[in-house]
Design a protein around this motif. Sequence first.
Motif, short mmCIF file in Angstrom:
data_model
loop_
_atom_site.label_atom_id
_atom_site.label_comp_id
_atom_site.label_asym_id
_atom_site.label_seq_id
_atom_site.Cartn_x
_atom_site.Cartn_y
_atom_site.Cartn_z
N ALA A 36 41.53 41.54 31.99
CA ALA A 36 41.86 40.15 32.37
C ALA A 36 41.00 39.64 33.51
CB ALA A 36 43.33 40.06 32.74
N ASP A 37 40.43 40.56 34.31
CA ASP A 37 39.62 40.14 35.47
C ASP A 37 38.36 39.37 35.07
OD1 ASP A 37 41.49 41.49 36.94
OD2 ASP A 37 40.23 43.22 37.37
N PHE A 38 37.95 39.51 33.81
CA PHE A 38 36.72 38.86 33.38
C PHE A 38 36.93 37.40 32.97
CE2 PHE A 38 35.79 43.44 32.18
CZ PHE A 38 35.07 43.67 33.34
N TRP A 39 38.15 36.88 33.21
CA TRP A 39 38.41 35.46 32.99
C TRP A 39 38.93 34.84 34.28
CZ3 TRP A 39 38.57 38.88 29.03
CH2 TRP A 39 37.93 38.50 27.84
N ARG A 40 38.70 33.57 34.44
CA ARG A 40 39.04 32.88 35.68
C ARG A 40 40.56 32.84 35.89
NH1 ARG A 40 35.43 28.03 37.45
NH2 ARG A 40 34.23 29.91 37.88
N PRO A 41 41.02 33.14 37.12
CA PRO A 41 42.45 33.06 37.41
C PRO A 41 42.97 31.63 37.23
CG PRO A 41 41.27 34.23 39.15
CD PRO A 41 40.24 33.61 38.27
N ARG A 42 44.21 31.52 36.77
CA ARG A 42 44.76 30.19 36.53
C ARG A 42 44.75 29.33 37.80
NH1 ARG A 42 48.64 27.53 32.94
NH2 ARG A 42 49.26 29.46 31.87
N PHE A 65 38.76 29.64 22.39
CA PHE A 65 40.11 29.25 22.78
C PHE A 65 40.20 29.12 24.30
CE2 PHE A 65 40.21 31.53 18.82
CZ PHE A 65 41.04 30.76 18.02
N PRO A 66 40.89 28.09 24.79
CA PRO A 66 41.04 27.94 26.24
C PRO A 66 41.91 29.06 26.79
CG PRO A 66 42.41 26.35 25.06
CD PRO A 66 41.56 27.02 24.03
N ALA A 67 41.49 29.63 27.92
CA ALA A 67 42.22 30.78 28.46
C ALA A 67 42.05 30.85 29.97
CB ALA A 67 41.71 32.07 27.82
N VAL A 68 43.01 31.50 30.61
CA VAL A 68 42.96 31.82 32.04
C VAL A 68 43.58 33.20 32.21
CG1 VAL A 68 43.05 29.43 32.87
CG2 VAL A 68 45.18 30.69 32.41
N SER A 69 43.41 33.77 33.37
CA SER A 69 44.03 35.07 33.64
C SER A 69 45.15 34.91 34.65
CB SER A 69 43.00 36.07 34.15
OG SER A 69 42.48 35.66 35.41
N GLU A 70 46.13 35.81 34.54
CA GLU A 70 47.23 35.90 35.51
C GLU A 70 47.48 37.37 35.76
OE1 GLU A 70 50.60 33.79 34.01
OE2 GLU A 70 49.78 31.81 34.49
N LYS A 71 46.99 37.88 36.88
CA LYS A 71 47.11 39.31 37.21
C LYS A 71 46.52 40.15 36.08
CE LYS A 71 51.13 38.66 40.23
NZ LYS A 71 52.53 39.04 40.51
N ASP A 72 47.35 40.93 35.36
CA ASP A 72 46.84 41.81 34.30
C ASP A 72 46.91 41.16 32.92
OD1 ASP A 72 46.62 43.57 36.37
OD2 ASP A 72 48.25 44.88 35.75
N SER A 73 47.11 39.87 32.88
CA SER A 73 47.28 39.18 31.60
C SER A 73 46.16 38.18 31.35
CB SER A 73 48.62 38.43 31.56
OG SER A 73 49.70 39.31 31.74
N LEU A 74 45.77 38.09 30.09
CA LEU A 74 44.88 37.03 29.63
C LEU A 74 45.74 36.05 28.85
CD1 LEU A 74 42.10 35.77 29.12
CD2 LEU A 74 41.84 37.32 27.17
N VAL A 75 45.79 34.82 29.31
CA VAL A 75 46.69 33.82 28.74
C VAL A 75 45.90 32.82 27.93
CG1 VAL A 75 48.45 32.08 29.24
CG2 VAL A 75 48.23 34.09 30.73
N VAL A 76 46.22 32.72 26.64
CA VAL A 76 45.59 31.73 25.76
C VAL A 76 46.44 30.47 25.83
CG1 VAL A 76 44.83 31.21 23.41
CG2 VAL A 76 44.76 33.56 24.26
N LEU A 77 45.79 29.33 26.11
CA LEU A 77 46.49 28.08 26.32
C LEU A 77 46.52 27.23 25.05
CD1 LEU A 77 44.85 27.23 29.77
CD2 LEU A 77 47.00 28.44 29.34
N THR A 78 47.43 26.28 25.00
CA THR A 78 47.58 25.43 23.82
C THR A 78 46.49 24.38 23.73
OG1 THR A 78 49.07 23.98 25.07
CG2 THR A 78 50.08 25.73 23.73
N GLU A 79 45.88 24.05 24.86
CA GLU A 79 44.80 23.07 24.88
C GLU A 79 43.92 23.33 26.10
OE1 GLU A 79 46.08 18.99 26.00
OE2 GLU A 79 48.12 19.81 25.77
N PRO A 80 42.70 22.78 26.10
CA PRO A 80 41.77 23.10 27.19
C PRO A 80 42.06 22.38 28.50
CG PRO A 80 40.71 21.66 25.60
CD PRO A 80 42.04 22.03 25.02
N ARG A 81 43.24 22.62 29.05
CA ARG A 81 43.61 22.18 30.39
C ARG A 81 44.14 23.38 31.14
NH1 ARG A 81 47.83 19.86 30.98
NH2 ARG A 81 48.76 19.90 28.89
N PRO A 82 43.71 23.63 32.37
CA PRO A 82 44.17 24.83 33.09
C PRO A 82 45.66 24.89 33.33
CG PRO A 82 42.92 23.38 34.55
CD PRO A 82 42.74 22.84 33.16
#
Length: 439
Positions: A282-288, A243-260
Amino acid sequence: MTNNGYTVVNLGIKQPISTILTAAEEHRADAVGMSGLLVKSTVIMKENLQEMNSRGIATTLPVLLGGAALTRSYVENDLQEVYEGRVTYARDAFEGLRLMDATMARRRGEVPETTPEEEAAKAERKARHEKSQRVAAKRKAAEAAAAGPMPERSDVTVDNPVPTPPFWGTRIVKGVALAEFAGMIDERALFLGQWGLRGSKGGDGPSYEELVETEGRPRLRYWLDRMSTEGVLAGTSLVYGYFPAVSEKDSLVVLTEPRPDAPERFRFEFPRQRRDRNLCLADFWRPRSLAIERGEVDVLPLQLVTMGQPIADYANELFAKDAYRDYLEVHGLGVQLTEALAELWHRRIREELAFPAGGAVAAEDPENIEEFFKLGYRGARYSLGYGACPNLEDRSKIVELLEPDRIGVELSEELQLHPEQSTDALVAHHPEAKYFNAG
């Protein structure tokens, strides 16, 4: 208990507290017993005790607790502080029987509700617990003061290459052959933790290593052969996905499609350490912000594996026949087979993500199977309920993303997976990902 004159009403595994209390009232129970095999079970136990408090029955219904996941300290300090009635820890069946005898003696008025020795011991435990809490609070305050404001992110690198998944979404795999994952069974966890093989420390009996050779491995081969022949492992299956995902501070955000810059589908909130490296999962995923800057989204692998309903039914049949040793061995083996299948599929995910870039996963994976259980490879697999991701409610998000009902796995109201021999996980591909406690 039964052999010593007690009537035991066995409700089975993963029963909600409402079912337990309904049965206790129906059978006019003198006590309730709960056993915790997994760490997440201890969280449920605490919630059950709190519910019993709220119903006003704590003072009339003693509770006996045991199981591999529990410690005497946790029960006698933390849970005794929670429960308004009597809650005791039984290290084994013999101690459980002694505690039950004492419970009945109190009910018959043969002994006082509490003895002076018990009151003194309770006061001493409470004093030690309060002192340890004060020390811990001072230490945390000192650490917080020294560290200053909580950082938004740790020093985990954000420049690691992001792998390209072979597909977005989910896939189902059924009928994984036992031969593919039997070699990944954690024998020590099975023999020592599940089956209770204990070697002699004084030299007057066989050592643990000798018991492994004479009892552990022969019984393991016996059960694997028998269950394979009888079709008990026919329910083995899994669902996994990327699943496409990015991090925001202490959150891991799963996106609706693979676009940042895509909209948010789900958000996982994780605690951050207040010491050491101030790690957060959340640090183990790229920041948005960096993902948008570079135009590449990160990837969140999820997996859910199950041994299926047949092995649970098989174990329950053994229990119903009073074949308790066989039941315990089959149940414990089922738990470890589930973990072995999860370990195998984590390896498959690493292979599909093709890292190191352009190479084979075997280049980074350890040769010794024991090193797998020490996280001797790149990335990490995190199950909910542990220190880095304690929120069990996030399981509903994983279930909605993976739709495991397609392989016969359902989520109960208590956030437990059924059949029992099932486990889910978030997978981090980051090379710095490791196990840590955020408490």
